[in-house]
Motif scaffolding. Structure first.
Motif, short mmCIF file in Angstrom:
data_model
loop_
_atom_site.label_atom_id
_atom_site.label_comp_id
_atom_site.label_asym_id
_atom_site.label_seq_id
_atom_site.Cartn_x
_atom_site.Cartn_y
_atom_site.Cartn_z
N GLN A 1 0.81 -1.22 0.00
CA GLN A 1 0.00 0.00 0.00
C GLN A 1 0.84 1.28 0.00
O GLN A 1 0.52 2.25 0.70
CB GLN A 1 -0.99 -0.02 1.16
CG GLN A 1 -1.94 -1.19 1.07
CD GLN A 1 -2.93 -1.25 2.21
OE1 GLN A 1 -2.69 -0.72 3.29
NE2 GLN A 1 -4.05 -1.90 1.98
N CYS A 2 1.89 1.28 -0.78
CA CYS A 2 2.72 2.48 -0.91
C CYS A 2 1.98 3.51 -1.76
O CYS A 2 1.40 3.18 -2.79
CB CYS A 2 4.07 2.14 -1.53
SG CYS A 2 5.10 1.15 -0.44
N ASP A 3 1.99 4.75 -1.30
CA ASP A 3 1.39 5.85 -2.05
C ASP A 3 2.33 6.36 -3.14
O ASP A 3 1.90 6.84 -4.17
CB ASP A 3 1.05 7.01 -1.10
CG ASP A 3 0.08 6.58 -0.02
OD1 ASP A 3 -1.02 6.12 -0.37
OD2 ASP A 3 0.45 6.68 1.17
N TRP A 4 3.61 6.30 -2.84
CA TRP A 4 4.64 6.73 -3.78
C TRP A 4 5.58 5.56 -4.03
O TRP A 4 5.99 4.87 -3.10
CB TRP A 4 5.45 7.88 -3.20
CG TRP A 4 4.71 9.17 -3.16
CD1 TRP A 4 4.00 9.67 -2.10
CD2 TRP A 4 4.60 10.14 -4.19
NE1 TRP A 4 3.46 10.88 -2.41
CE2 TRP A 4 3.82 11.19 -3.70
CE3 TRP A 4 5.09 10.20 -5.50
CZ2 TRP A 4 3.52 12.31 -4.47
CZ3 TRP A 4 4.80 11.32 -6.25
CH2 TRP A 4 4.01 12.35 -5.74
N ILE A 5 5.93 5.38 -5.29
CA ILE A 5 6.85 4.31 -5.67
C ILE A 5 7.99 4.93 -6.46
O ILE A 5 7.76 5.62 -7.46
CB ILE A 5 6.14 3.23 -6.51
CG1 ILE A 5 5.08 2.53 -5.65
CG2 ILE A 5 7.15 2.23 -7.08
CD1 ILE A 5 4.21 1.55 -6.42
N ILE A 6 9.19 4.66 -5.99
CA ILE A 6 10.39 5.12 -6.69
C ILE A 6 11.16 3.88 -7.12
O ILE A 6 11.41 2.99 -6.30
CB ILE A 6 11.26 6.00 -5.78
CG1 ILE A 6 10.48 7.25 -5.35
CG2 ILE A 6 12.57 6.39 -6.49
CD1 ILE A 6 11.19 8.08 -4.31
#
Length: 146
Positions: free
Chosen positions: A91-96
């Motif tokens: 449930q990551c909101d941001w993915i790098i």
């Protein structure tokens, strides 16, 4: 940024354990205060590097990083998609996404990147149907859909 976004970092490696070890150690030291989940995907590296990669994997243990050690090379696109899949499960909101040759020097390597993305309204490494920030699908700019 929203109050407490979950930040995920996926790192892809192949046949470069010394680069990867340097990268993972820098990420653990500099980024763990701001990154919630780290996924390391080894894309079928040559078995002769197995011992060297064990040191890399060990560096992720204290922070609960996930290691995906693929026995065969499936290509960078497959590797990126596997990282995205795991980070979305968490449930990551941001993915790098990064490769094994990065060396962040401070936590702002992550937070600065995200602040600029939000401020400018441009989310790189965002795919048309991944994550809540992209629920509207592809983006149209000057009649060009990307």
């Amino acid at each position: 940024m929203s109050a407490t976004p979950r930040i995920g970092l996926g790192v892809i490696t192949w046949n470069r354990p010394s680069f990867c070890e340097r990268s993972i150690k820098a990420i653990v030291k500099q980024c763990v205060p701001v990154v919630d989940h780290i996924v390391l995907y080894n894309d079928g590296s040559d078995p002769k590097f197995k011992g060297a990669y064990k040191r890399v994997y060990k560096a992720l243990e204290p922070v609960g990083g996930l290691v995906l050690d693929c026995p065969v090379n499936r290509g960078v696109s497959f590797a990126k998609n596997r990282c995205i899949e795991e980070l979305l499960k968490d449930q990551c909101d941001w993915i790098i996404l990064a490769e094994d040759d990065i060396k962040p020097l401070n936590p702002q390597a992550v937070t600065g990147y995200l602040e600029v993305a939000e401020k400018r309204g441009f989310q790189t490494l965002s795919f048309a149907h991944h994550g809540p920030a992209n629920s509207g699908g592809a983006v149209e700019i000057d009649d060009d859909v990307s």
